[in-house]
Scaffold this motif. Structure first.
Motif, PDB file in Angstrom:
ATOM      1  N   PHE A 131       0.833  -1.199   0.000  1.00  0.00           N
ATOM      2  CA  PHE A 131       0.000   0.000   0.000  1.00  0.00           C
ATOM      3  C   PHE A 131       0.866   1.246   0.000  1.00  0.00           C
ATOM      4  N   SER A 132       0.596   2.184  -0.914  1.00  0.00           N
ATOM      5  CA  SER A 132       1.243   3.495  -0.947  1.00  0.00           C
ATOM      6  C   SER A 132       2.765   3.345  -1.007  1.00  0.00           C
ATOM      7  N   ASN A 259      -6.288   4.424   0.096  1.00  0.00           N
ATOM      8  CA  ASN A 259      -6.064   3.079   0.640  1.00  0.00           C
ATOM      9  C   ASN A 259      -7.051   2.043   0.112  1.00  0.00           C
TER      10      ASN A 259
END
Length: 469
Positions: A131-132, A259
């Motif tokens: 994530f990210s 997200n």
């Protein structure tokens, strides 16, 4: 590119029921002498103790990383028949001003080996979800180790960290009602300063070079309302960088933020767990279904090959590079100008004689007074501007609000100070001219250095947009 709906339809046959309870096991694993703590989420029992399942390691976004942030994904993946590991992110060697993507990738690989060693996991079918920031880290791990069976990213950036960060800040500041010169100051000289000073670690990381080395199946997703990463732009970068990889699926999650959780506009988070007093936003079942269906296709030896072109989500503005590569826009030149400016401003007070030997002291009192004001205002403006940029980047801008005419109060004060520096420069030069016969020797040298610094200050202030509306 493949739509989210397309992925789900293609792989839904592999999904497992989600109505049974889950089991969890706390685990520890080592990397470079550091012990990392995690939890393994186990799929519901099937009555077949010899069944070996696919596995996945969830890799953090930026900032502090308690595993609690990823419980919704871990539960959803486990219910779909995938053994899932979440772990607490390292604190040793990781902070706002210090971190290393390669080190984080090694942490993730250590977690991967923990799953691969389990009797209930098929070691050839263990992959990673990032994530990210994990969208930079997981491809590095996959490029380093063929043990990574597949890659899933959500909100991964196709741009460098400094370019992505300045784009995100631009969105946040605009959302707060801020406009005008501060936005340009953040995007260009602010981003340059954070990079040059080393306060933004890994600022120049090139995700394209890493993605080109990834040969495992890739599922890259972005929330439709991602305001932290330029989703449409990043999707195009991923598609081009992974052009030689025949197993690349790119899609967008409707109604989701950075997200992948629910949001109305990319800035709020609707529902979901509370972690450290902040909501995560509700996890849309469709988002989890897309990922788990795709993983089961890959685990079955049938990774999707389709490329269905779909409209990219709306992106208000493209990200901006912080420099154009000109000779005057290099780190060396910017650093030299800043050093000369500060030293020039400091030269006047630091060279004050211990004993006032100037016989015409009373006649030069006026020029010396203006010179002191110029020194103080100039240093205050330079230091204040740099400190404000550090504040904005470190706080990610949510505390900034428009005070007047789209300006924040600190930025307005810095612009006023800049105008005062210009005025005191003119006043100092004028009073020197009037008392030029009496200004001799050491005082003349001190004033010369000061006004040279003031001359450098003007283009410096223009480059920082301090003299622009």
């Amino acid at each position: 590119m493949l739509t989210v709906t397309g992925v789900l339809a293609a792989g839904a046959a592999y999904a497992e029921p989600a109505h049974q309870d889950l089991l969890t096991e706390d685990v520890t694993f080592q990397n470079q002498g550091l012990t990392l703590h995690g939890t393994v989420y186990l799929p519901p029992a099937t009555g077949n103790d010899t069944l070996r399942r696919p596995g996945i390691v969830l890799v953090h976004g930026s900032g502090p990383g308690p595993r609690a942030k990823y419980v919704p994904e871990a539960e959803a993946f486990a219910r779909a028949g995938i053994v899932t590991l979440i772990y607490d992110k390292r604190t040793q060697g990781y902070s706002l001003t210090q971190h290393d993507f390669a080190q984080l990738a090694d942490d993730a690989l250590a977690g991967l080996q923990t799953l691969r060693a389990r009797a209930d996991v098929d070691p050839s079918k263990v992959g990673m979800w990032g994530f990210s920031e994990g969208g930079w880290v997981v491809p590095m791990a996959a490029a380093e180790s063929p043990d990574v069976a597949f890659v899933v990213t959500i909100g991964g950036s196709g741009r460098s960290p400094v370019r992505q960060e300045s784009w995100s800040l631009d969105n946040i500041l605009r959302h707060q009602g801020i406009s005008g010169s501060l936005l340009d100051a953040v995007a260009v000289p602010g981003a340059q300063f954070m990079t040059d000073s080393g306060l933004l670690p890994q600022a120049g990381h090139d995700p394209v070079a890493v993605l080109r080395r990834v040969h495992q199946p890739v599922l890259a997703l972005w929330g439709e309302h991602d305001m932290q990463v330029p989703a449409a732009e990043s999707a195009q970068v991923f598609q081009q960088a992974l052009a030689a990889n025949p197993y690349t699926t790119i899609g967008f999650v409707p109604g989701a933020g950075h997200n992948g959780h629910r949001t109305s506009n990319g800035f709020d988070k609707a529902g979901g767990l509370m972690v450290d007093g902040h909501p995560l936003g509700a996890l849309d079942p469709g988002y989890a279904d897309v990922i788990t269906a795709w993983i089961h296709q890959v685990a079955a030896g049938n990774p999707p090959l389709s490329r269905i072109t779909t409209p990219l989500p709306h992106q208000e503005a493209l990200s901006r590079a912080s420099d154009d590569g000109c000779w005057y826009d290099t780190t060396a030149v910017r650093t030299a100008v800043l050093v000369l400016l500060v030293l020039g401003l400091l030269a006047y007070p630091l060279t004050t004689p211990r004993r006032r030997a100037d016989r015409a002291r009373s006649q030069t009192r006026s020029v010396r007074r203006w010179a002191r004001w110029l020194t103080g205002l100039g240093l205050g403006t330079v230091i204040g501007t740099l400190a404000y940029m550090v504040w904005i980047f470190s706080q990610v801008g949510p505390n900034e609000t428009a005070f007047v005419a789209g300006r924040t109060l600190p930025w307005l004060l810095l612009q006023i100070l800049t105008l005062l520096v210009v005025l005191t420069t003119l006043a100092t030069a004028l009073h020197w001219w009037r008392a030029r016969i009496l200004v001799t020797g050491r005082l003349r040298l001190r004033l010369t250095l000061l006004l040279c610094a003031a001359a450098v200050f003007i283009p410096w202030a223009l480059s920082w947009r301090l003299l622009l509306p």
